[in-house]
Design an enzyme around this catalytic site. Structure first.
Site, PDB file in Angstrom:
ATOM      1  N   ASP A 132     -14.117  -5.194   4.273  1.00  0.00           N
ATOM      2  CA  ASP A 132     -14.254  -3.842   4.802  1.00  0.00           C
ATOM      3  C   ASP A 132     -15.339  -3.815   5.885  1.00  0.00           C
ATOM      4  OD1 ASP A 132     -14.781  -1.118   5.193  1.00  0.00           O
ATOM      5  OD2 ASP A 132     -14.389  -0.626   3.096  1.00  0.00           O
ATOM      6  N   ASP A 155      -6.398   2.913  11.745  1.00  0.00           N
ATOM      7  CA  ASP A 155      -5.301   3.622  11.061  1.00  0.00           C
ATOM      8  C   ASP A 155      -5.552   5.129  11.154  1.00  0.00           C
ATOM      9  OD1 ASP A 155      -3.748   1.363   9.987  1.00  0.00           O
ATOM     10  OD2 ASP A 155      -5.613   0.938   8.923  1.00  0.00           O
TER      11      ASP A 155
HETATM   12  C1  LIG Z   1      -3.331   0.067  13.155  1.00  0.00           C
HETATM   13  S1  LIG Z   1      -4.000  -1.494  12.908  1.00  0.00           S
HETATM   14  C2  LIG Z   1      -4.574  -1.945  14.512  1.00  0.00           C
HETATM   15  C3  LIG Z   1      -4.874  -3.409  14.634  1.00  0.00           C
HETATM   16  C4  LIG Z   1      -5.444  -3.887  15.971  1.00  0.00           C
HETATM   17  N1  LIG Z   1      -6.767  -3.345  16.218  1.00  0.00           N
HETATM   18  C5  LIG Z   1      -4.524  -3.556  17.131  1.00  0.00           C
HETATM   19  O1  LIG Z   1      -4.930  -2.825  18.041  1.00  0.00           O
HETATM   20  O2  LIG Z   1      -3.383  -4.048  17.137  1.00  0.00           O
HETATM   21  C6  LIG Z   1      -5.505  -1.126  12.034  1.00  0.00           C
HETATM   22  C7  LIG Z   1      -6.078  -2.330  11.341  1.00  0.00           C
HETATM   23  O3  LIG Z   1      -7.340  -2.013  10.820  1.00  0.00           O
HETATM   24  C8  LIG Z   1      -7.504  -2.652   9.571  1.00  0.00           C
HETATM   25  N2  LIG Z   1      -8.553  -1.907   8.848  1.00  0.00           N
HETATM   26  C9  LIG Z   1      -8.506  -0.619   8.466  1.00  0.00           C
HETATM   27  N3  LIG Z   1      -9.658  -0.256   7.894  1.00  0.00           N
HETATM   28  C10 LIG Z   1     -10.468  -1.345   7.924  1.00  0.00           C
HETATM   29  C11 LIG Z   1     -11.783  -1.592   7.475  1.00  0.00           C
HETATM   30  N4  LIG Z   1     -12.515  -0.633   6.886  1.00  0.00           N
HETATM   31  N5  LIG Z   1     -12.305  -2.819   7.645  1.00  0.00           N
HETATM   32  C12 LIG Z   1     -11.575  -3.797   8.228  1.00  0.00           C
HETATM   33  N6  LIG Z   1     -10.307  -3.621   8.690  1.00  0.00           N
HETATM   34  C13 LIG Z   1      -9.762  -2.404   8.532  1.00  0.00           C
HETATM   35  C14 LIG Z   1      -6.145  -2.587   8.927  1.00  0.00           C
HETATM   36  O4  LIG Z   1      -5.964  -3.576   7.943  1.00  0.00           O
HETATM   37  C15 LIG Z   1      -5.239  -2.796  10.150  1.00  0.00           C
HETATM   38  O5  LIG Z   1      -4.927  -4.158  10.329  1.00  0.00           O
END
Ligand SMILES: C[S@@+](CC[C@H](N)C(=O)[O-])C[C@H]1O[C@@H](n2cnc3c(N)ncnc32)[C@H](O)[C@@H]1O
Length: 249
Positions: A132, A155
């Site tokens: 996280d 997200d």
């Molecule tokens: C919608 S995707 C976008 C991925 C990438 N940044 C892109 O532009 O293609 C959001 C990503 O954030 C990750 N994510 C969400 N909350 C997170 C957190 N608190 N810590 C690490 N990763 C997180 C999710 O697993 C997901 O892979």
């Protein structure tokens, strides 16, 4: 506000593992392909680590990252939270070899795709953390230690009852501002109009940050390649909002 984050930025060299919080991510399980697994077994022990080691109990101390030892040099540091499959991470790190980049993601297959791309194309200035991003900001990096924080397409959690799950809440932005060094840059992008407004309000309301001025010289690049996620959003007709702040002196 980030509903269940406890306490403010940690100041000592070690911090205490937090209780569970409402998370900004879904848990996704996906097996790695055989080639991905081979690369993972070879490179993860060198280039990656679990943000909070498994077996850590609430109350256990957590050591800050020794980035100079991990990267074998001292260089400006960027933390990208939620790197997905790492398309932007790799391209941006390759374009700035003088900067070190930590890619944070909970999704193991995304990290495996990034590792495979590093294996093919190189990327000596990238390290990966699985976990996280809030834990990373709270416990693994210190105040004024980052030259940049990138959050691309977090997200959006579009349903109102899920808004508390959004990563970029005022408390998270305050934590990011604390971790940025003066002049450091927070760069966020989203294709969700409502979330863009919320992020803009939170960033503009954070006293340690100010908006980047047009043409302003910055210590890090803000040129992003389009990721698969972003391309899909554009095909679906969603406008992309780019949000940039600088940490005040
Ligand atoms: C919608 S995707 C976008 C991925 C990438 N940044 C892109 O532009 O293609 C959001 C990503 O954030 C990750 N994510 C969400 N909350 C997170 C957190 N608190 N810590 C690490 N990763 C997180 C999710 O697993 C997901 O892979």
């Amino acid at each position: 506000m980030h509903a269940q984050r406890q306490g403010g930025p940690a100041t000592p060299e070690t911090a205490v593992h937090p209780p569970r919080r409402v998370t900004s991510f879904r848990s996704r399980r996906a097996a790695l392909s055989e080639p991905q697994q081979e690369v993972w077994d070879r490179l993860w022990p060198v280039l990656g680590r679990q943000a909070i080691p498994s077996g850590t109990e609430h109350g256990d101390p957590i050591e800050r990252l020794d980035t100079a030892a991990w990267f074998h040099r001292s260089a400006p540091l960027i933390c990208e939270i939620g790197c997905g499959t790492g398309t932007s991470t790799l391209a941006m790190a390759q374009s700035e070899p003088h900067i070190d980049v930590i890619a944070v993601e909970v999704y193991r297959r995304g990290l495996a795709q990034l590792l495979s791309a590093i294996d093919r194309e190189g990327g000596p200035n990238i390290r990966l953390l699985r976990g996280d991003g809030l834990d990373v900001l709270e416990h693994l990096v210190g105040p004024e230690s980052l030259t940049g924080v990138r959050v691309f397409f977090p997200d959006p959690w579009p349903k109102s009852r899920h808004h508390k799950r959004r990563l970029l809440q005022p408390t998270t932005i305050a934590l990011i501002a604390d971790r940025l060094r003066p002049g450091g840059v927070l760069h966020a992008a989203t294709d969700h109009a409502g979330y863009a407004e919320q992020i803009a309000e939170a960033g503009d309301g954070e006293p340690m940050l100010r908006r980047v001025q047009p043409g302003e010289a910055l210590p890090v690049s803000v040129q992003r390649p389009a990721t698969k996620y972003e391309s899909k959003a554009r095909v679906a007709g969603s406008a992309v909002t780019e949000l940039l702040w600088v940490r005040r002196p």
